[in-house]
Design an enzyme around this catalytic site. Structure first.
Site, PDB file in Angstrom:
ATOM      1  N   LYS A  22       0.629  -1.320   0.054  1.00  0.00           N
ATOM      2  CA  LYS A  22      -0.060  -0.060  -0.019  1.00  0.00           C
ATOM      3  C   LYS A  22       0.871   1.178  -0.019  1.00  0.00           C
ATOM      4  O   LYS A  22       0.451   2.136  -0.703  1.00  0.00           O
ATOM      5  CB  LYS A  22      -0.865   0.005   1.203  1.00  0.00           C
ATOM      6  CG  LYS A  22      -1.985   1.168   1.290  1.00  0.00           C
ATOM      7  CD  LYS A  22      -2.524   1.476   2.726  1.00  0.00           C
ATOM      8  CE  LYS A  22      -1.562   2.168   3.472  1.00  0.00           C
ATOM      9  NZ  LYS A  22      -2.194   2.796   4.547  1.00  0.00           N
ATOM     10  N   ASN A  23       1.929   1.406   0.983  1.00  0.00           N
ATOM     11  CA  ASN A  23       2.615   2.325   0.972  1.00  0.00           C
ATOM     12  C   ASN A  23       3.584   2.708  -0.244  1.00  0.00           C
ATOM     13  O   ASN A  23       4.127   3.891  -0.527  1.00  0.00           O
ATOM     14  CB  ASN A  23       3.558   2.333   2.332  1.00  0.00           C
ATOM     15  CG  ASN A  23       2.647   2.387   3.590  1.00  0.00           C
ATOM     16  OD1 ASN A  23       1.651   2.942   3.530  1.00  0.00           O
ATOM     17  ND2 ASN A  23       3.389   2.168   4.573  1.00  0.00           N
ATOM     18  N   ARG A 102      -4.571  10.931   4.346  1.00  0.00           N
ATOM     19  CA  ARG A 102      -3.361  11.983   4.248  1.00  0.00           C
ATOM     20  C   ARG A 102      -2.540  11.987   3.050  1.00  0.00           C
ATOM     21  O   ARG A 102      -1.884  12.862   2.600  1.00  0.00           O
ATOM     22  CB  ARG A 102      -2.579  11.663   5.413  1.00  0.00           C
ATOM     23  CG  ARG A 102      -3.234  12.066   6.829  1.00  0.00           C
ATOM     24  CD  ARG A 102      -2.257  12.091   8.033  1.00  0.00           C
ATOM     25  NE  ARG A 102      -1.171  13.029   7.901  1.00  0.00           N
ATOM     26  CZ  ARG A 102      -1.129  14.154   8.212  1.00  0.00           C
ATOM     27  NH1 ARG A 102      -2.126  14.809   8.857  1.00  0.00           N
ATOM     28  NH2 ARG A 102      -0.170  14.812   8.210  1.00  0.00           N
ATOM     29  N   CYS A 126      -4.640  13.514  12.946  1.00  0.00           N
ATOM     30  CA  CYS A 126      -4.642  11.974  12.836  1.00  0.00           C
ATOM     31  C   CYS A 126      -4.444  11.587  14.116  1.00  0.00           C
ATOM     32  O   CYS A 126      -4.166  11.754  15.171  1.00  0.00           O
ATOM     33  CB  CYS A 126      -3.361  11.655  12.064  1.00  0.00           C
ATOM     34  SG  CYS A 126      -2.947  10.172  11.810  1.00  0.00           S
ATOM     35  N   ARG A 131       1.545  14.848  12.655  1.00  0.00           N
ATOM     36  CA  ARG A 131       2.209  14.633  11.288  1.00  0.00           C
ATOM     37  C   ARG A 131       2.033  15.850  10.741  1.00  0.00           C
ATOM     38  O   ARG A 131       1.388  15.759   9.441  1.00  0.00           O
ATOM     39  CB  ARG A 131       1.558  13.414  10.574  1.00  0.00           C
ATOM     40  CG  ARG A 131       1.533  11.886  11.190  1.00  0.00           C
ATOM     41  CD  ARG A 131       1.404  10.807  10.561  1.00  0.00           C
ATOM     42  NE  ARG A 131       0.343  10.371  10.185  1.00  0.00           N
ATOM     43  CZ  ARG A 131      -0.112   9.172   9.442  1.00  0.00           C
ATOM     44  NH1 ARG A 131       0.924   8.658   8.933  1.00  0.00           N
ATOM     45  NH2 ARG A 131      -1.297   8.920   9.324  1.00  0.00           N
ATOM     46  N   ASP A 316       5.407   1.016  11.588  1.00  0.00           N
ATOM     47  CA  ASP A 316       4.219   0.177  11.220  1.00  0.00           C
ATOM     48  C   ASP A 316       4.086  -1.078  11.550  1.00  0.00           C
ATOM     49  O   ASP A 316       3.101  -1.725  11.611  1.00  0.00           O
ATOM     50  CB  ASP A 316       4.129   0.257   9.701  1.00  0.00           C
ATOM     51  CG  ASP A 316       3.385   1.906   9.076  1.00  0.00           C
ATOM     52  OD1 ASP A 316       3.072   2.620   9.963  1.00  0.00           O
ATOM     53  OD2 ASP A 316       3.519   1.933   7.924  1.00  0.00           O
ATOM     54  N   ILE A 338       8.765   7.612  16.301  1.00  0.00           N
ATOM     55  CA  ILE A 338       8.493   8.163  15.068  1.00  0.00           C
ATOM     56  C   ILE A 338       7.051   8.998  15.279  1.00  0.00           C
ATOM     57  O   ILE A 338       7.132  10.393  14.995  1.00  0.00           O
ATOM     58  CB  ILE A 338       8.065   7.191  14.068  1.00  0.00           C
ATOM     59  CG1 ILE A 338       9.215   6.344  13.733  1.00  0.00           C
ATOM     60  CG2 ILE A 338       7.712   7.827  12.816  1.00  0.00           C
ATOM     61  CD1 ILE A 338      10.469   6.972  13.541  1.00  0.00           C
ATOM     62  N   ARG A 408      -8.102  -0.789   4.938  1.00  0.00           N
ATOM     63  CA  ARG A 408      -7.483   0.387   4.310  1.00  0.00           C
ATOM     64  C   ARG A 408      -5.920  -0.136   4.061  1.00  0.00           C
ATOM     65  O   ARG A 408      -5.405   0.273   3.217  1.00  0.00           O
ATOM     66  CB  ARG A 408      -7.111   1.402   5.426  1.00  0.00           C
ATOM     67  CG  ARG A 408      -8.418   2.264   5.624  1.00  0.00           C
ATOM     68  CD  ARG A 408      -7.915   3.398   6.607  1.00  0.00           C
ATOM     69  NE  ARG A 408      -6.830   4.160   6.223  1.00  0.00           N
ATOM     70  CZ  ARG A 408      -5.778   4.307   6.956  1.00  0.00           C
ATOM     71  NH1 ARG A 408      -6.044   4.184   8.207  1.00  0.00           N
ATOM     72  NH2 ARG A 408      -4.718   4.856   6.465  1.00  0.00           N
TER      73      ARG A 408
END
Length: 431
Positions: A22-23, A102, A126, A131, A316, A338, A408
């Site tokens: 996805k990323n 986003r 978020c 972010r 993640d 992060i 998602r």
């Protein structure tokens, strides 16, 4: 809303196909705005975020076509899509679209580079932190864009085109690096990015842009050089496999025990996570098909991890690894560097019997002999799948509510798990 019900206690055995990332897919789709010609992307995952971005790009004038399945293709074969932005018909990305995802804010870069103007809504808050977009806007200003904030929108102009520059990111930013790569590809002259993100998805975007005629060197390193070109042509690119999905299923196997091949997974994309899973007590080896994860039922060892930009342990996978540590024989410390507020899954894991104490940016996890099924609520994408991992090992039934978060970022999750022996089902809800 749909729910997922899990009856824990089943070992996982079989094969889980790893989908396209996805990323990587999202910035690749956005890159289609840089050319009038068709960009073809293979191995595209079928996810809610991808579908949402389709709508956003269509609003800008992108024609989006999905190729039919080829003969002999399995249900796990990723889709092939064709994106053609022959004309940009609208340079505004409205709030109602950007606020849902986003990453759609990144359309600012190709619109500026190709058309010289863009009006994009600020993405807003978020669940896992603020972010901010300041570094993303700084990169565009360095390339010569004039930026103003008006009524919640970023209004950007580069009437004479963008110009190459040296961009020093004060901290690593994946979004800023993605945007700078796209914008600088069509800027006049040379751009040098310093302290650039090194994630595999950055390399994937750079390889795609180079296939479209860009001149990018150094992607995957902290310094990247882009020689701008006057235009880009169409191209073909296969989306790389999803390292976060692969790491998630590796942790699920470590949690439950069993023997699973993660088909298509690549060790070089998630070595830090593999190292942590091995330390916890699972065997992870490379095979012809991908990665094989095995745990024979012995106890889990506590492991300390600290999230950091690639190639270190990914943020993640933090929630998923925390779920794994809830059954370790001892105490582990998980530190998040992060994102602020990325411990929202802690209270939900506690409902299953997890023993977790927060100390600033760290979670101290004391392994429990047993987790017990309960009703839990998903708060974000990664938190929701951590509850799945915990539910797979919990005694009795676990019901996870608000699973739209899962849709998602995880394609056919319940089918992939049930195909390996897990007792998982989706229950349709009433909106």
């Amino acid at each position: 809303m749909d729910k997922i019900k899990i009856v824990g206690g089943h070992k996982l055995k079989g094969t889980i196909p790893i989908s396209g990332a996805k990323n990587a897919a999202l910035p690749l789709m956005i890159a289609s705005l840089l050319t009038r010609e068709t960009l073809t992307l293979e191995n595209m995952p079928l996810l809610a975020d991808v579908t949402q971005l389709e709508r956003i790009l269509t609003n800008h004038g992108v024609d989006y076509a999905i190729a039919g399945k080829r003969a002999g293709a399995s249900p796990d074969t990723g889709r092939t899509v064709h994106l053609t932005a022959r004309e940009i018909v609208d340079t505004t990305a409205p709030y109602e679209m950007v606020s849902r995802m986003r990453a759609s804010f990144w359309v600012l870069a190709p619109l500026l580079a190709r058309i010289g103007e863009a009006r994009v809504s600020l993405p807003g808050g978020c669940a896992i932190g603020t972010r901010p977009v300041d570094l993303l806007l700084m990169a565009m200003e360095k390339l010569g864009a004039e930026i103003a904030i008006e009524n919640g929108y970023v209004v950007a102009q580069a009437k004479k085109g963008l110009v190459g520059a040296e961009i020093n990111f004060e901290k690593v930013t994946v979004g800023g690096t993605h945007m700078a790569l796209m914008a600088a590809s069509l800027a006049k002259g040379t751009t040098v990015l310093r302290n650039a993100a090194r994630e595999p998805e950055i390399v994937d975007l750079a390889e795609c842009l180079n296939a479209m005629g860009a001149r990018i060197k150094g992607a995957g390193q902290s310094t990247i050089e882009i020689q701008g070109v006057s235009s880009l042509h169409g191209g073909w690119h296969a989306v790389l496999p999803d390292r976060i999905e692969a790491g998630t299923y590796a942790m699920a196997v470590a949690m439950t025990g069993g023997d699973v091949v993660l088909s298509g997974a690549r060790a070089d994309l998630l070595q830090a996570a593999i190292d942590a899973v091995r330390l916890a007590g699972a065997e992870v080896s490379e095979s012809e098909d991908g990665l094989r994860v095995v745990r024979n039922g012995s106890g889990l060892a506590p492991v300390d991890v600290r999230t950091a930009p690639f190639p270190e342990f990914p943020t993640d996978l933090q929630a998923q690894f925390m779920a794994l540590m809830t059954r370790a024989n001892g105490v582990s410390r998980i530190t998040e560097t992060i994102f602020e507020n990325r411990f929202m899954h802690v209270q939900e894991l506690a409902r299953l019997g997890a023993r977790i104490r927060l100390e600033g940016d760290s979670a101290i996890v004391t392994g429990a002999e047993e987790l017990q099924g309960a009703q839990v609520m998903a708060t974000d994408l990664r938190a929701s799948v951590s509850l799945v991992i915990a539910g797979l090992a919990a005694k009795g039934e676990t019901t996870i509510n608000r699973v739209y978060h899962l849709d998602r970022g995880f394609e056919r999750l319940e089918k992939k798990l049930s195909g390996c022996g897990a007792e998982v089902e989706r229950v349709a809800g009433r909106d």
